[in-house]
Design a protein around this motif. Structure first.
Motif, PDB file in Angstrom:
ATOM      1  N   GLN A  85      14.308  -8.862  -5.187  1.00 21.93           N
ATOM      2  CA  GLN A  85      14.739  -7.920  -4.156  1.00 21.93           C
ATOM      3  C   GLN A  85      14.058  -6.577  -4.400  1.00 21.93           C
ATOM      4  N   LEU A  86      12.776  -6.552  -4.014  1.00 20.42           N
ATOM      5  CA  LEU A  86      11.912  -5.410  -4.284  1.00 20.42           C
ATOM      6  C   LEU A  86      11.018  -5.126  -3.086  1.00 20.42           C
ATOM      7  N   GLU A  87      10.401  -3.956  -3.117  1.00 24.41           N
ATOM      8  CA  GLU A  87       9.333  -3.581  -2.199  1.00 24.41           C
ATOM      9  C   GLU A  87       8.051  -3.342  -3.003  1.00 24.41           C
ATOM     10  N   ASP A  88       6.910  -3.482  -2.340  1.00 28.34           N
ATOM     11  CA  ASP A  88       5.612  -2.994  -2.807  1.00 28.34           C
ATOM     12  C   ASP A  88       5.310  -3.363  -4.267  1.00 28.34           C
ATOM     13  N   PRO A  89       5.103  -4.652  -4.549  1.00 26.78           N
ATOM     14  CA  PRO A  89       4.883  -5.092  -5.927  1.00 26.78           C
ATOM     15  C   PRO A  89       3.523  -4.659  -6.474  1.00 26.78           C
ATOM     16  N   TYR A  90       3.445  -4.583  -7.783  1.00 27.16           N
ATOM     17  CA  TYR A  90       2.185  -4.288  -8.464  1.00 27.16           C
ATOM     18  C   TYR A  90       2.225  -4.940  -9.835  1.00 27.16           C
ATOM     19  N   ILE A  91       1.045  -5.195 -10.381  1.00 22.98           N
ATOM     20  CA  ILE A  91       0.989  -5.887 -11.672  1.00 22.98           C
ATOM     21  C   ILE A  91       0.062  -5.141 -12.612  1.00 22.98           C
ATOM     22  N   SER A  92       0.301  -5.326 -13.907  1.00 25.02           N
ATOM     23  CA  SER A  92      -0.613  -4.868 -14.947  1.00 25.02           C
ATOM     24  C   SER A  92      -0.487  -5.832 -16.119  1.00 25.02           C
ATOM     25  N   ARG A 142       2.954   3.543 -12.471  1.00 24.89           N
ATOM     26  CA  ARG A 142       1.912   2.580 -12.814  1.00 24.89           C
ATOM     27  C   ARG A 142       1.594   2.621 -14.302  1.00 24.89           C
ATOM     28  N   LEU A 143       1.171   1.455 -14.830  1.00 27.81           N
ATOM     29  CA  LEU A 143       0.939   1.280 -16.256  1.00 27.81           C
ATOM     30  C   LEU A 143      -0.489   0.802 -16.496  1.00 27.81           C
ATOM     31  N   VAL A 144      -1.026   1.147 -17.691  1.00 34.36           N
ATOM     32  CA  VAL A 144      -2.343   0.670 -18.072  1.00 34.36           C
ATOM     33  C   VAL A 144      -2.428   0.621 -19.596  1.00 34.36           C
ATOM     34  N   GLU A 145      -3.051  -0.441 -20.118  1.00 33.04           N
ATOM     35  CA  GLU A 145      -3.285  -0.525 -21.552  1.00 33.04           C
ATOM     36  C   GLU A 145      -4.489   0.335 -21.905  1.00 33.04           C
ATOM     37  N   GLY A 204       1.240  11.423  -2.461  1.00 36.69           N
ATOM     38  CA  GLY A 204       0.450  10.251  -2.814  1.00 36.69           C
ATOM     39  C   GLY A 204       0.847   9.742  -4.175  1.00 36.69           C
ATOM     40  N   GLY A 205       0.057   8.837  -4.716  1.00 33.47           N
ATOM     41  CA  GLY A 205       0.367   8.267  -6.015  1.00 33.47           C
ATOM     42  C   GLY A 205      -0.677   7.271  -6.449  1.00 33.47           C
ATOM     43  N   CYS A 206      -0.544   6.786  -7.679  1.00 38.34           N
ATOM     44  CA  CYS A 206      -1.440   5.774  -8.243  1.00 38.34           C
ATOM     45  C   CYS A 206      -0.973   4.389  -7.812  1.00 38.34           C
ATOM     46  N   ASN A 207      -1.928   3.487  -7.638  1.00 35.40           N
ATOM     47  CA  ASN A 207      -1.602   2.121  -7.241  1.00 35.40           C
ATOM     48  C   ASN A 207      -2.089   1.064  -8.218  1.00 35.40           C
ATOM     49  N   GLN A 208      -3.256   1.254  -8.793  1.00 31.81           N
ATOM     50  CA  GLN A 208      -3.761   0.334  -9.804  1.00 31.81           C
ATOM     51  C   GLN A 208      -4.693   1.130 -10.711  1.00 31.81           C
ATOM     52  N   VAL A 209      -4.608   0.901 -12.021  1.00 30.04           N
ATOM     53  CA  VAL A 209      -5.347   1.720 -12.984  1.00 30.04           C
ATOM     54  C   VAL A 209      -6.201   0.816 -13.859  1.00 30.04           C
ATOM     55  N   TYR A 210      -7.431   1.281 -14.172  1.00 31.96           N
ATOM     56  CA  TYR A 210      -8.403   0.493 -14.905  1.00 31.96           C
ATOM     57  C   TYR A 210      -8.962   1.336 -16.056  1.00 31.96           C
TER      58      TYR A 210
END
Length: 317
Positions: A85-92, A142-145, A204-210
């Motif tokens: 039960q979420l919105e706007d998923p993202y993965i890392s 957002r998260l990044v190693e 605005g905001g971050c969506n995916q980090v590399y």
């Protein structure tokens, strides 16, 4: 240059900047829209994507579901997969684990009461463990190693108090912690603000980090502003953007627009105010050196465009 000017300049050269433009097709959830997805990702030899699934006429009543790639730009619901039960998923990925996050909306008597970021982790897509919650009314965490094995955390506070203090409707912060076990709402709330991302009234905001080979972080992001309309409600304009962030010097560079709604195929919008909206999912490298940029469009579909690689250094493998 203002973000409005940057948008106009970018759109003058769409035919030079965009090499492919398609809408993704989703099967197994007929009668529902799928949008604002995670990036596609490889897991145990198969390609998957998490998508926000919602009826067109419903607002803040979505579920996140797992889809497997079954053809070019085509994804099919994984039978028996869990519904979140979420919105706007993202993965890392962190130390071999997949981390999936999204926004959980809490309602009271049918009306939106508040929302939080929820985080799940694990090595089995069928059994991700819910392990922490973000701050009250904060999206786009957002998260990044990082290169030293620690965890980089990007926050995105937004409030009238933030706008009064910084001039922009939201800001982005950054914190570094040793591991996922230290990811708490207090850590996210206390993340140090990053200067120079948004202008007056923008959000605005971050969506995916590399993690890049030069040690900087390449960020696929979104930047937004309200555009007044004669005799009507303003448009909420969302753009795909990118920038690089140096976590040591705390500086931003190479900030640019990389996509707008006009780059994607024509299609519906959930509301009239979202006709110029693309919410960034992230980037996937291609074998030809370009990247596929994924983004939700109009809160009704998910699109893909192919663009030039936007960062100054390669992504660290």
């Amino acid at each position: 240059m203002s973000i409005q000017e940057a948008k106009a300049a970018f759109e003058q050269h769409i035919h030079q900047n965009v090499y492919e433009s398609v809408c993704l097709q989703f099967h197994g959830v007929e009668g529902y829209d799928v949008y604002n997805c995670s990036i596609p990702f490889l897991w145990n030899g198969k390609t998957y994507i998490y998508g926000r699934v919602e009826k067109r006429e419903i607002w803040a009543g979505s579920w996140v579901r797992l889809f497997e790639k079954t053809g070019p730009d085509t994804y099919t619901l994984v039978p028996g997969s869990r519904a979140y039960q979420l919105e706007d998923p993202y993965i890392s990925f962190f130390r071999g684990e997949l981390v999936m996050g999204g926004t959980h909306v809490r309602k009271r008597c049918g009306a939106i009461d508040t929302y939080y970021g929820y985080f799940y982790r694990g090595r089995d897509l069928d059994d991700l463990e819910y392990f922490t919650t973000g701050p009250h009314e904060m999206k786009d965490i957002r998260l990044v190693e990082l290169a030293d094995g620690s965890l980089g955390v990007f926050s995105r506070p937004r409030s009238p108090e933030i706008e009064a203090k910084y001039g922009s409707a939201s800001i982005v912060g950054f914190a570094r912690i040793p591991s996922l076990e230290q990811l708490t709402s207090e850590v996210i709330t206390s993340a140090r603000p990053i200067d120079g991302l948004f202008g007056p009234g923008e959000w605005g905001g971050c969506n995916q980090v590399y993690l890049l080979e030069n040690g900087r972080l390449g960020v696929a992001a979104h930047q937004s502003f309200s555009q007044p309309q004669p005799g009507g409600e303003p448009l909420a304009v969302y753009l795909n953007t990118a920038f690089e962030f140096d976590p040591d010097s705390f500086t931003v560079s190479n900030k640019k627009v990389i996509g707008t709604r006009a780059c994607y195929p024509a299609g519906p919008a959930k509301r009239p105010q979202l006709v110029d909206c693309t919410f960034t999912s992230g980037l996937v490298m291609r074998q030809d050196g370009r990247v596929d940029l994924y983004g939700g469009i109009g809160d009704a579909q998910e699109g893909r465009i192919t663009i030039d690689y936007p960062f100054s250094a390669p992504i660290r493998k």
